[in-house]
Structures are given as C-alpha cells and as structure tokens.
Write a protein that holds these residues in place. Structure first.
Motif, PDB file in Angstrom:
ATOM      1  N   LEU A 158       3.091  -7.813 -18.670  1.00 40.78           N
ATOM      2  CA  LEU A 158       2.328  -6.524 -17.944  1.00 40.78           C
ATOM      3  C   LEU A 158       3.504  -5.587 -17.679  1.00 40.78           C
ATOM      4  CD1 LEU A 158      -0.249  -5.002 -17.131  1.00 40.78           C
ATOM      5  CD2 LEU A 158       0.245  -6.053 -14.939  1.00 40.78           C
ATOM      6  N   SER A 159       3.282  -4.362 -18.202  1.00 37.57           N
ATOM      7  CA  SER A 159       4.205  -3.165 -18.129  1.00 37.57           C
ATOM      8  C   SER A 159       3.472  -1.980 -18.018  1.00 37.57           C
ATOM      9  CB  SER A 159       5.478  -3.480 -19.226  1.00 37.57           C
ATOM     10  OG  SER A 159       6.467  -2.477 -18.759  1.00 37.57           O
ATOM     11  N   GLY A 160       4.249  -0.845 -17.446  1.00 38.80           N
ATOM     12  CA  GLY A 160       3.769   0.468 -17.608  1.00 38.80           C
ATOM     13  C   GLY A 160       4.599   1.548 -16.718  1.00 38.80           C
ATOM     14  N   LEU A 161       4.191   2.674 -16.786  1.00 32.98           N
ATOM     15  CA  LEU A 161       5.126   3.769 -16.307  1.00 32.98           C
ATOM     16  C   LEU A 161       4.271   4.589 -15.320  1.00 32.98           C
ATOM     17  CD1 LEU A 161       4.526   7.017 -17.356  1.00 32.98           C
ATOM     18  CD2 LEU A 161       5.514   5.892 -19.309  1.00 32.98           C
ATOM     19  N   SER A 162       4.937   5.021 -14.237  1.00 29.49           N
ATOM     20  CA  SER A 162       4.331   5.909 -13.285  1.00 29.49           C
ATOM     21  C   SER A 162       3.293   4.966 -12.470  1.00 29.49           C
ATOM     22  CB  SER A 162       4.090   7.001 -13.721  1.00 29.49           C
ATOM     23  OG  SER A 162       3.549   7.857 -12.771  1.00 29.49           O
ATOM     24  N   MET A 163       2.055   5.523 -12.589  1.00 25.08           N
ATOM     25  CA  MET A 163       0.729   4.822 -12.137  1.00 25.08           C
ATOM     26  C   MET A 163       0.643   3.489 -12.743  1.00 25.08           C
ATOM     27  SD  MET A 163      -3.252   5.785 -11.884  1.00 25.08           S
ATOM     28  CE  MET A 163      -3.763   5.236 -13.446  1.00 25.08           C
ATOM     29  N   GLY A 164       1.133   3.243 -14.063  1.00 26.70           N
ATOM     30  CA  GLY A 164       1.143   2.009 -14.619  1.00 26.70           C
ATOM     31  C   GLY A 164       2.099   1.052 -14.043  1.00 26.70           C
ATOM     32  N   GLY A 165       3.106   1.506 -13.625  1.00 23.70           N
ATOM     33  CA  GLY A 165       4.245   0.848 -13.040  1.00 23.70           C
ATOM     34  C   GLY A 165       3.745   0.141 -11.639  1.00 23.70           C
ATOM     35  N   ARG A 166       2.888   1.021 -11.110  1.00 24.79           N
ATOM     36  CA  ARG A 166       2.181   0.615  -9.805  1.00 24.79           C
ATOM     37  C   ARG A 166       1.071  -0.375  -9.990  1.00 24.79           C
ATOM     38  NH1 ARG A 166       3.603   3.535  -5.169  1.00 24.79           N
ATOM     39  NH2 ARG A 166       1.802   3.368  -4.233  1.00 24.79           N
ATOM     40  N   HIS A 167       0.422  -0.277 -11.062  1.00 28.60           N
ATOM     41  CA  HIS A 167      -0.504  -1.194 -11.398  1.00 28.60           C
ATOM     42  C   HIS A 167       0.248  -2.499 -11.819  1.00 28.60           C
ATOM     43  CE1 HIS A 167      -4.107   1.534 -12.577  1.00 28.60           C
ATOM     44  NE2 HIS A 167      -3.942   1.732 -11.311  1.00 28.60           N
ATOM     45  N   THR A 168       1.214  -2.457 -12.407  1.00 28.86           N
ATOM     46  CA  THR A 168       2.099  -3.905 -12.660  1.00 28.86           C
ATOM     47  C   THR A 168       2.402  -4.380 -11.604  1.00 28.86           C
ATOM     48  OG1 THR A 168       2.976  -2.568 -14.611  1.00 28.86           O
ATOM     49  CG2 THR A 168       4.179  -4.578 -13.886  1.00 28.86           C
TER      50      THR A 168
ATOM     51  N   LEU B 274       8.140   0.523 -14.607  1.00 29.85           N
ATOM     52  CA  LEU B 274       9.061   1.818 -15.026  1.00 29.85           C
ATOM     53  C   LEU B 274       8.589   3.207 -14.543  1.00 29.85           C
ATOM     54  CD1 LEU B 274       8.305   1.114 -18.767  1.00 29.85           C
ATOM     55  CD2 LEU B 274      10.236   0.170 -17.634  1.00 29.85           C
ATOM     56  N   SER B 275       9.430   3.717 -13.784  1.00 29.70           N
ATOM     57  CA  SER B 275       9.406   5.067 -13.159  1.00 29.70           C
ATOM     58  C   SER B 275       8.137   4.835 -12.293  1.00 29.70           C
ATOM     59  CB  SER B 275       9.303   6.269 -14.043  1.00 29.70           C
ATOM     60  OG  SER B 275      10.146   6.087 -15.068  1.00 29.70           O
ATOM     61  N   ALA B 276       8.080   3.815 -11.393  1.00 32.89           N
ATOM     62  CA  ALA B 276       6.882   3.589 -10.534  1.00 32.89           C
ATOM     63  C   ALA B 276       6.737   4.251  -9.172  1.00 32.89           C
ATOM     64  CB  ALA B 276       6.470   2.263 -10.158  1.00 32.89           C
ATOM     65  N   GLY B 277       8.176   4.920  -8.717  1.00 29.37           N
ATOM     66  CA  GLY B 277       8.362   6.002  -7.738  1.00 29.37           C
ATOM     67  C   GLY B 277       7.861   5.281  -6.324  1.00 29.37           C
ATOM     68  N   ASP B 278       8.011   3.876  -6.346  1.00 34.78           N
ATOM     69  CA  ASP B 278       7.956   3.188  -4.990  1.00 34.78           C
ATOM     70  C   ASP B 278       9.403   3.081  -4.471  1.00 34.78           C
ATOM     71  OD1 ASP B 278       7.589   1.410  -3.100  1.00 34.78           O
ATOM     72  OD2 ASP B 278       5.503   0.987  -3.739  1.00 34.78           O
ATOM     73  N   THR B 279       9.863   3.809  -3.407  1.00 33.66           N
ATOM     74  CA  THR B 279      11.139   3.565  -2.714  1.00 33.66           C
ATOM     75  C   THR B 279      11.175   2.636  -1.686  1.00 33.66           C
ATOM     76  OG1 THR B 279      10.834   5.452  -1.575  1.00 33.66           O
ATOM     77  CG2 THR B 279      11.857   5.753  -3.543  1.00 33.66           C
ATOM     78  N   ASN B 280      10.039   2.050  -1.527  1.00 29.85           N
ATOM     79  CA  ASN B 280      10.149   0.855  -0.407  1.00 29.85           C
ATOM     80  C   ASN B 280       9.290  -0.266  -0.638  1.00 29.85           C
ATOM     81  OD1 ASN B 280      10.245   0.324   2.142  1.00 29.85           O
ATOM     82  ND2 ASN B 280       8.429   1.484   3.191  1.00 29.85           N
ATOM     83  N   CYS B 281       9.824  -0.942  -1.830  1.00 29.83           N
ATOM     84  CA  CYS B 281       9.193  -2.063  -2.309  1.00 29.83           C
ATOM     85  C   CYS B 281       9.504  -3.188  -1.225  1.00 29.83           C
ATOM     86  CB  CYS B 281      10.120  -2.669  -3.625  1.00 29.83           C
ATOM     87  SG  CYS B 281       9.962  -1.230  -4.906  1.00 29.83           S
ATOM     88  N   GLU B 282      10.589  -3.352  -0.487  1.00 28.62           N
ATOM     89  CA  GLU B 282      10.708  -4.434   0.496  1.00 28.62           C
ATOM     90  C   GLU B 282       9.334  -4.531   1.555  1.00 28.62           C
ATOM     91  OE1 GLU B 282      12.786  -2.309  -0.395  1.00 28.62           O
ATOM     92  OE2 GLU B 282      14.715  -3.624  -0.885  1.00 28.62           O
ATOM     93  N   THR B 283       8.943  -3.201   1.759  1.00 28.01           N
ATOM     94  CA  THR B 283       7.687  -3.276   2.547  1.00 28.01           C
ATOM     95  C   THR B 283       6.384  -3.515   1.638  1.00 28.01           C
ATOM     96  OG1 THR B 283       8.717  -1.905   4.117  1.00 28.01           O
ATOM     97  CG2 THR B 283       6.311  -2.020   4.382  1.00 28.01           C
ATOM     98  N   SER B 284       6.375  -2.658   0.649  1.00 32.95           N
ATOM     99  CA  SER B 284       5.019  -2.478  -0.117  1.00 32.95           C
ATOM    100  C   SER B 284       4.685  -3.939  -0.849  1.00 32.95           C
ATOM    101  CB  SER B 284       5.063  -1.560  -1.094  1.00 32.95           C
ATOM    102  OG  SER B 284       5.953  -1.553  -1.978  1.00 32.95           O
ATOM    103  N   ILE B 285       5.720  -4.726  -1.236  1.00 38.07           N
ATOM    104  CA  ILE B 285       5.482  -5.851  -2.176  1.00 38.07           C
ATOM    105  C   ILE B 285       5.947  -7.224  -1.059  1.00 38.07           C
ATOM    106  CG2 ILE B 285       4.739  -5.058  -4.351  1.00 38.07           C
ATOM    107  CD1 ILE B 285       7.667  -5.725  -5.084  1.00 38.07           C
TER     108      ILE B 285
END
Lengths: 327, 327
Positions: A278-288, A305-316
């Motif tokens: 599964l792969s995607g960019l922007s909103m698709g990166g967040r869906h991934t 790709l380019s998911a714009g989430d700068t806080n992965c340690e918290t969000s996932i």
C-alpha cells in the motif's frame, strides 16, 4: 527528371517530418514545443511555449486586466520564489506575456492569477481533471523522453472498473494496471496506490503516469512485473467537518469489502500480505499510515510519500511500539 | 433510556445520509446539487449550484472585473439565446452571480466570459480534458439517474491500450469497452467510435459516457453485447493548413495498419464487415463518410452523426451511385 525525383523524395519525407511532434495526436514527450507553430484547436493563442533551452513563455489575452501573475507552488519553487519574476507584462495588443526559465526538466502544475482570480490557462490543452477545479500543466523536456513518458517499449494495460459500494452508498471506480505480457497462469504481487486530497484515481494515469513509469522500469529490468490497483480513496467530501475522523475507517472498509475482493476475484494475484503493498502521497500517505499500519493482516509493504506528518512517534506510537510489527 | 436509543438510531442513520450525494467520491448522477452545502476542495466558492427545480446559480469571485457573461453554444441554446439572460450581476463582496433556468435535464458545456476572456469556471471540479482548452460541465438532473449515468447494473470494463504507430510516428492510445460477462469463447461485433475535432478517445468515456449507455441498454435488453473500440482519430493537428486533405488518408491507414489489427488480435470479435461498424460525430461523422464509405471491405454498418455535410449528393456521389454498395 532530376527535379521530379527531388520533388518525389521531398513529398515522401514531408509527412514524416510534419507529423513528428503533435500534442493530442501522439502521446508526445514534448507536447508544448510547438514544432509546427500552430495554435491549438479552439485556443486563442499559444501558451505555454517551451523552447529547447527550457525557457518558457506564457501568454494571455486579457485587454481589461490590471495585473496578471503566474501561480502554482511547484513552478514558483522552481523559479526561486521571486515574486517579481511572476508578473506578466502587457503588450499593446492586449496580450500579456511572461518568459521564465530555464527550468529543470519536469512536469509542473500552474494557474494564472488575473486581478486576484485564479484560473487555468485558457490556451493550454493539457489540463488536469480531478476533484479540484481545473489546472494547467507545463511539460519541460530534457533531451528526450523521460522515465515517465510513453516510449516505444511494451505497454501494460490500464482497465477501469465500476462497482457499487455499500460503504459510500454509490457507484465508484477502480483502475487496474496489468504489466505487458500479463499471464493468467501466474500470480502477481499488487501495489495499491492511493492519491492525495483532490486526486481521483485517473490522475495516477494521466498526471502521475504510473503505468508508463512501470512500463519503462520493466523494459529496463529495474522492476518485477506487478499489478497496480488504483482505488478512489476519496470516501468522504474533503471539506466535510468530520473528514479527519471518518476517512480512515471508511477507507479501510472500502478496501476490505470492495477493493481487495474485486482485484483478487478478477486478477491472478498473491492473496497474502507478502503480495500486497500500500502506498500513496499526501492524504494517500496518511491513508497508508493510518489504515495500512493497522491492517497488517492485509498488507506487508508500505510506501508513505509526502504525508506531512511530523509527529509520527505520537500519531502512530502503537504501531511503532508493537514488537509484532517486525515479524 | 428512550433518548439513548434515539441517539443510537440517529448515529446509525447519519453516515448513510451524509454520504448520499458526493461529487468525486461516488460517480453521482446529481453531482452539483451540493446536498452537504460544502465548497469543493480548493475551490473559492460553490459554482454551479443545481436545485431540484432545475434552476442553476453560477458564481465567480472577480472584484476587478467589468463584465461577466455565461458562454457556451449548448447552454445558450437551452436558455433561448437571449443575450440579457447571460449577464452576471456583481455583489458588494466582489462575487458575481447568475441564476438561470429551469433547464432541461442534460449535460451542458459552458465557459465564463470575463471582460472578453473565455475561461473554465474556477470553482467547478467537473471539467473537460480534451485536445482543446479546458471547459466546465453543468449536469442538470431529472428525477433520477439518466440513460447515461452509472447505475447499479452490471458494468463492462474500459481498457486503455498504448501502441506505437508507424502512420503518425508516435505512441497513441486506444480505449476498448468489453460488455459485462465478456466471454473469451464467443465472438462479438465491434463498434468503432470516433470523435469530433478536439475530442480525445477518453472523452467518449468521461464526457460521452458511451460505456454507461451500453451498460444501461444491456441491462434493459435493448442492445446486443458488443465491443466498443475508441481509437484516437486526431491524426494531424486540427489547425494544420492541409488538415482536410491529409486526415482521411491518414486515419484510413491508422485503422488498417494499427487499430483493427490490435483489436482483432486481442479480443474475440467477428472478423468481417458484418461484425464491424464505424460511427462518429462531427469530424468523426466525416471520418465515417470519407473513410468508412470507401472501406466496404472493412465495415458493413455506419452511423454518421452531426457531420455538418449538407451536400452529400456531391461529396459522396461515387458511393451513392455505386450499385454494389447495397449488396
């Protein structure tokens, strides 16, 4: 006699020369060079015009306008972000022009800004049809076809499926790329490819050219044959006040109930996480991230790709801290 | 307790209601009704807005403009051609508006004319991508899905092929519709469908919706299953000075050398004139007359639509006077 032969030779050569570069006739890698110096059908003038030195001239007939500017994030970044470099100059004939560049070879999205109104270039036939208002595309060529262009290599097929979804209560579309020489006796891995906010699945074909990239990679022996399935990951209006809460659950349901079952019933594919990416960019990166990472029973490979989430340690955090993830 | 149950019921109903009508999420028959009262993603405001009484409001934010008009042949004809009825009125907020109708249920192409500049509606996500500058589409609904809409019936597939043409010296595309339940053991007739000046083959799918029309006709038992092959009949730049002389010969070569051989090698079809029909509109109607009628070794059925030839007795005299034609 000599003259007649020369004419005959010229006559034989002419069609091939005249037809060498033609936007909308062939899938030309350099469609805006305008070799023939002809205005596109129904267009008021030529815009954009791309030269061999990669400078570009935009034109707009707008005799009453007070100000015309070039707009578009990627093209402005490529121009160094200087605001002055984006102002058109008005000619006596009411035609505004702007010459920029040289630009790096690439495909750029742009708009014109006319007295504060953002529009697609009214002369450019290469436009984007998405879940957003139309935009224009600028294609700046290098010395020949790029990795994303239609080359004379074996081509895969892209097939559009339409199905009724019980998740979104309506008819939806799904695009499936099969590689050249697709063999019904083999089992292929599947890349599920998902777009950003405002993207439709067709944009992976017409704008992103994922099919030509894969054709070219396969021709160069740089990829293994695979199916690329491109569902519509717009499952709720992007400006719906609950978009962020609703989209991940809805898209997961859409994948589980409709997309994957459709692909696996109609194509010969590997039916395990090992065979599904599964792969995607922007909103698709967040869906991934937010659908894929919690669906390890479905997917074994991911591309964010380019998911714009700068806080992965918290969000996932749950995903990252789960020791079973690496099994 | 009663209240809790009510809330629970509401909660269960809400998603279905909220998701009922959504342009670009589902292939909605009524995409511009805007049930949710949400502005499309990246659009400045809502335009066009279509009401149940089939009146339509267009909107444009253009504070500096002096005049805004609605443009487009079909939509102006539907409005009775009155020039006054196409003038937008400017509001204090710089937003121009125009309400028209009621209009007959149909799909219309339109532009805005802003101080003499013709543009696509900057708020409408339903736009056309063709060999012409982008335009906007207005979808006016009747009481439900029309004969051209995506209904909950079995759908055929639409597959995009790309091949190298020796006729136009480049990569070209071809779309092929296969009916629902396409059976590799049967032989199907083929309709070759060709577009007007400025049309690309994709427009028969996204604008003309030939595939949904055929799905609906098949579901109602009003058509026999067939393949629809949609080649690109743009074989020379539409504004090339020799377009009229060159296009017929080039398109005949393209059909004979590439299109028909590709279709007949990859699909199970009837390989005789009895199994091949040629039809098209505007320039495609002329291609049907001037290529099809002289290729009776290839085609046995024809459909000439809106070809704009008022002097057939002269222009196709040879064909009409040939006693062998009716054999």
């Amino acid at each position: 006699m000599m003259i007649r032969i020369c004419f005959a030779v010229l006559y034989l050569l002419m069609p091939a020369v005249a037809l060498a570069v033609q936007a909308n006739v062939n899938l030309d890698y350099n469609p805006q060079k305008n070799t023939d110096n002809l205005i596109p059908f129904s267009a008021p003038l030529n815009s954009p015009e791309v030269r061999d030195d990669r400078t570009v001239t935009f034109r707009l007939r707008a005799p009453e306008a007070k100000s015309v500017r070039l707009a578009g994030v990627a093209v402005l970044t490529a121009l160094g972000g200087s605001d002055r470099s984006t102002q058109f100059q008005k000619g006596d004939n009411g035609v505004w022009t702007l010459t920029v560049g040289p630009l790096e070879p690439d495909m750029y999205i742009y708009h014109f800004n006319v007295d504060g109104m953002q529009i697609a270039d009214p002369s450019n036939t290469i436009a984007g049809f998405t879940a957003m208002p139309p935009y224009s595309q600028l294609v700046v060529h290098g010395d020949g076809p790029a990795y994303y262009d239609a080359r004379d290599v074996p081509h895969g097929l892209v097939t559009r499926h339409v199905y009724q979804s019980g998740v979104t209560n309506g008819q939806r579309e799904l695009y499936v790329y099969t590689p050249p020489g697709y063999d019904r006796q083999k089992s292929y891995p599947v890349l599920y490819l998902v777009g950003g906010s405002g993207d439709l699945p067709s944009n992976w074909v017409y704008d992103g050219r994922a099919n030509f990239m894969m054709d070219n990679l396969l021709a160069e022996g740089k990829a293994v044959p695979m199916i690329i399935a491109i569902p519509n990951n717009q499952v709720i209006h992007r400006n719906h006040p609950q978009h962020a809460e609703l989209t991940f659950d809805l898209f997961e349901q859409e994948l589980r109930k409709h997309v994957i079952p459709l692909v696996e019933s109609q194509y010969n594919v590997i039916k395990s996480p090992k065979g599904r990416a599964l792969s995607g960019l922007s909103m698709g990166g967040r869906h991934t991230m937010f659908v894929g990472f919690r669906s390890l029973d479905l997917f074994g490979s991911f591309g964010v790709l380019s998911a714009g989430d700068t806080n992965c340690e918290t969000s996932i955090a749950t995903f990252l801290n789960d020791p079973d993830v690496n099994k």
